[in-house]
Each structure stands twice: as structure tokens, then as C-alpha cells.
Design an enzyme around this catalytic site. Structure first.
Site, PDB file in Angstrom:
ATOM      1  N   HIS A   1     -33.163 -28.109   1.776  1.00 34.09           N
ATOM      2  CA  HIS A   1     -32.877 -27.657   1.180  1.00 34.09           C
ATOM      3  C   HIS A   1     -33.989 -26.906   0.335  1.00 34.09           C
ATOM      4  O   HIS A   1     -34.757 -26.715   0.754  1.00 34.09           O
ATOM      5  CB  HIS A   1     -31.090 -27.366   1.302  1.00 34.09           C
ATOM      6  CG  HIS A   1     -30.126 -27.265   1.916  1.00 34.09           C
ATOM      7  ND1 HIS A   1     -30.145 -26.640   2.826  1.00 34.09           N
ATOM      8  CD2 HIS A   1     -28.761 -28.060   1.918  1.00 34.09           C
ATOM      9  CE1 HIS A   1     -28.802 -27.452   3.789  1.00 34.09           C
ATOM     10  NE2 HIS A   1     -28.708 -27.986   2.707  1.00 34.09           N
TER      11      HIS A   1
ATOM     12  N   LYS B   1     -20.982 -24.766  11.891  1.00 30.90           N
ATOM     13  CA  LYS B   1     -22.676 -25.403  11.323  1.00 30.90           C
ATOM     14  C   LYS B   1     -22.264 -27.076  11.014  1.00 30.90           C
ATOM     15  O   LYS B   1     -21.665 -27.220  10.040  1.00 30.90           O
ATOM     16  CB  LYS B   1     -23.426 -25.149   9.877  1.00 30.90           C
ATOM     17  CG  LYS B   1     -25.091 -25.574   9.614  1.00 30.90           C
ATOM     18  CD  LYS B   1     -26.357 -24.647  10.272  1.00 30.90           C
ATOM     19  CE  LYS B   1     -27.442 -25.007  10.630  1.00 30.90           C
ATOM     20  NZ  LYS B   1     -27.733 -24.516   9.195  1.00 30.90           N
ATOM     21  N   VAL B   2     -23.346 -27.760  11.055  1.00 31.15           N
ATOM     22  CA  VAL B   2     -23.173 -29.255  11.800  1.00 31.15           C
ATOM     23  C   VAL B   2     -24.824 -30.083  11.167  1.00 31.15           C
ATOM     24  O   VAL B   2     -25.688 -29.335  12.309  1.00 31.15           O
ATOM     25  CB  VAL B   2     -22.316 -30.268  12.328  1.00 31.15           C
ATOM     26  CG1 VAL B   2     -20.986 -29.543  12.315  1.00 31.15           C
ATOM     27  CG2 VAL B   2     -22.736 -30.294  13.939  1.00 31.15           C
ATOM     28  N   SER B   3     -24.695 -30.858  11.122  1.00 31.71           N
ATOM     29  CA  SER B   3     -25.967 -31.706  11.212  1.00 31.71           C
ATOM     30  C   SER B   3     -26.879 -32.632  12.698  1.00 31.71           C
ATOM     31  O   SER B   3     -25.489 -32.578  12.909  1.00 31.71           O
ATOM     32  CB  SER B   3     -26.560 -33.243  10.075  1.00 31.71           C
ATOM     33  OG  SER B   3     -26.024 -32.627   8.737  1.00 31.71           O
TER      34      SER B   3
ATOM     35  N   THR C   1     -28.897 -35.049   8.704  1.00 35.00           N
ATOM     36  CA  THR C   1     -29.928 -35.344   9.655  1.00 35.00           C
ATOM     37  C   THR C   1     -31.105 -35.837   8.743  1.00 35.00           C
ATOM     38  O   THR C   1     -32.101 -36.696   9.601  1.00 35.00           O
ATOM     39  CB  THR C   1     -30.383 -33.754  10.295  1.00 35.00           C
ATOM     40  OG1 THR C   1     -29.698 -33.273  10.765  1.00 35.00           O
ATOM     41  CG2 THR C   1     -31.896 -34.216  11.229  1.00 35.00           C
ATOM     42  N   ALA C   2     -31.251 -35.535   7.772  1.00 41.87           N
ATOM     43  CA  ALA C   2     -32.517 -36.350   6.704  1.00 41.87           C
ATOM     44  C   ALA C   2     -32.189 -37.662   6.467  1.00 41.87           C
ATOM     45  O   ALA C   2     -32.761 -38.881   6.500  1.00 41.87           O
ATOM     46  CB  ALA C   2     -32.152 -36.052   5.164  1.00 41.87           C
TER      47      ALA C   2
END
Length: 286
Positions: free
Chosen positions: A158, A65-67, A119-120
């Protein structure tokens, strides 16, 4: 539920990284524990999102899992699987502060971000390219830093979406809402990257296996509960359930044309802004 098996009958083991957040443990539980089968065994590694991002930069894991921000930096070695990720509407990062300020007042202020490659961080830079005074903190430390005045504002992700008001903080900006209004697309948050070197057959099997794992989780929501709770003991059941409901949806089963278009648009905008390199490699399994 089978996907593939090696020719000699032995099951290859892949390294698999994802976060301990309820949405990820919900999605990966069936795959990890053999409730669905795609012909692989997995050695999982649970880390916070920015740790996973940096591991992907060094191509440490077979699947991770990655941004989506980070994805733009690793496309030489990895491609994106269509299932298992987080993409949707009404689920974007929030900018919070102690006092009610206008988004235009963020200029010149120190802002905490949950990692350079999240991504934020990308969304905030796309929203206002002039912002430059950032401090990077683990996501669970950001609300405290804003509350004690260490930073003027913070971008939260989150489960912090559900708890920031308990720190006396106020929402300044919903970056997901901004993106949706700006583009009309859902917001891509995190996806599953797999090494190109695994080969097309294995990649397709992984993609199908992830989709089966999501389907199993939706059909048997109680099955994943022990795994979820083992990694989120500090959260109430209500917060866990809200977290899963927010981040796991039909796009987690498969991106589909709408999701794929959203991902390409985000990466194109990031490349045009000079935040990620332009890429030539296929983004998805052909």
C-alpha cells in the site's frame, strides 16, 4: 448506465467488502454511490486486506476484494471477477530493513508480513521457500516494527511504498520486480471475488458494473475525492494520488488475456509449492 434489474423491479442488496485504501475507494465510489448502476444496492464493509481475506475464508460477504494468495483457498465458494482489481507492473510489495542487506541474508531472520494470506506473503515464500520465521502484523505497523528492531525486516504494501524512507529504512528487495523478471508477467496483487451461488447473470452484471465504476472514476476523478479523503485522512493528497496512480490501471478495467494468464501462473506456482490447494472449479465466469 444499467446492467440488470430483478424481475419484480426490486433492487437486491449485496454485501461488498474492500479496503479503505485510496485505490479501492477510487474504484468503488461510483458503484457504491449510484453513479453507475448494475441493478444491485450494496452494503459496503471497509476493512484491511487481511481482515477481508479471513472474512472470505468463512464466506461472510457476497463480493469482496481479496488477495490473490487467498483466492486460491476460496475457489469452492467464490470466483474471480475480471474488473476492479489490482494487477500491474512496478507495484509489488517491498522488503525493507534498517540496514542495507542482501536478499540472500534474509535466511534465519524474523520478517514481518502484512497477513498470512496476503499476496505479499505468498511472493516472499515463492522467492525463498526456506524462509520460515514470520510475524504477522497490520500493514501500517510493519515499518515501525522494523525501525525499532522488533523484526529484522518487513514486507510493506500500500502507501508504505511511499513513506518507508521516512522511517530510516532501506529497500532490500522489490518482490514485484523479482516476479516480473522471473516470469515476464505483471504481478497480481488483489482481485474481486464473488460468490458462485449468485448465478451467472448476476456475476456478469457485477463484472460489468465494476468496469463501469472504474471507467467513471477515470473520467471524473474529482467525484471520488470526498469518499477517498473520508477514509484516508492521515495521507496527503499527493500520497493518495500516487497510490491511485500506482494500483489502478487498465487491468482494473478488465484483466484481459495478459492479466488472466498472470493470475493463473501465480496460482499454479502457489499450488505447485504446496501453499494453496489445487482447484478444479472455473476461475472466472465462463
Amino acid at each position: 448506465m444499467d446492467c440488470v434489474m430483478s424481475e419484480n423491479g426490486q433492487r437486491p442488496t449485496l454485501t461488498l467488502g474492500f479496503s479503505p485504501c485510496p485505490n479501492d475507494t477510487f474504484i468503488f465510489d461510483a458503484l457504491i454511490h449510484g453513479r453507475v448502476d448494475c441493478g444491485f444496492s450494496f452494503r459496503e464493509q471497509l476493512e484491511d486486506v487481511e481482515t477481508l481475506n479471513r472474512m472470505a475464508l468463512s464466506a461472510t460477504l457476497d463480493v469482496s476484494k481479496v488477495s490473490y494468495h487467498l483466492l486460491g483457498h476460496i475457489l469452492k465458494d467464490y470466483l474471480l471477477l475480471r474488473s476492479g482489481g489490482a494487477l500491474g507492473r512496478g507495484c509489488g510489495p517491498l522488503v525493507v530493513a534498517r540496514d542495507g542487506i542482501d536478499p540472500g541474508e534474509l535466511a534465519g531472520k524474523r520478517i514481518a508480513l502484512p497477513g498470512q494470506y496476503t499476496t505479499a506473503a505468498l511472493l516472499l515464500r515463492l522467492f525463498n521457500p526456506s524462509l520460515a520465521d514470520f510475524v504477522y502484523l497490520p500493514f501500517h505497523e510493519i515499518m515501525g516494527a522494523v525501525a525499532d528492531g522488533s523484526v529484522a525486516a518487513g514486507v510493506i504494501i500500500h502507501e508504505s511504498r511511499f513513506t518507508y524512507q521516512g522511517y530510516g529504512l532501506k529497500k532490500v528487495l522489490d518482490l514485484g520486480e523479482w516476479w516480473e523478471q522471473e516470469t515476464g508477467h505483471p504481478i497480481p496483487l488483489g482481485g474481486i471475488a464473488a460468490k458462485r451461488s449468485l448465478g451467472r447473470e448476476a456475476l456478469l452484471s457485477l463484472e460489468r458494473g465494476l468496469a463501469l465504476s472504474v471507467e467513471y472514476a477515470f473520467a471524473h476523478p474529482g467525484a471520488a475525492r470526498p469518499y477517498i479523503r473520508a477514509h484516508s485522512q492521515e495521507m496527503s493528497d499527493e500520497v493518495c494520488d500516487a497510490h491511485i496512480s500506482l494500483y489502478v490501471n487498465d487491468f482494473s478495467r478488465g484483466l484481459g488475456p495478459e492479466g488472466e494468464d498472470a493470475v493463473r501462473l501465480l496460482l499454479n506456482r502457489a499450488a505447485e509449492a504446496g501453499i494453496i490447494p489445487r482447484w478444479q472449479e472455473p476461475l472466472l465466469i465462463p
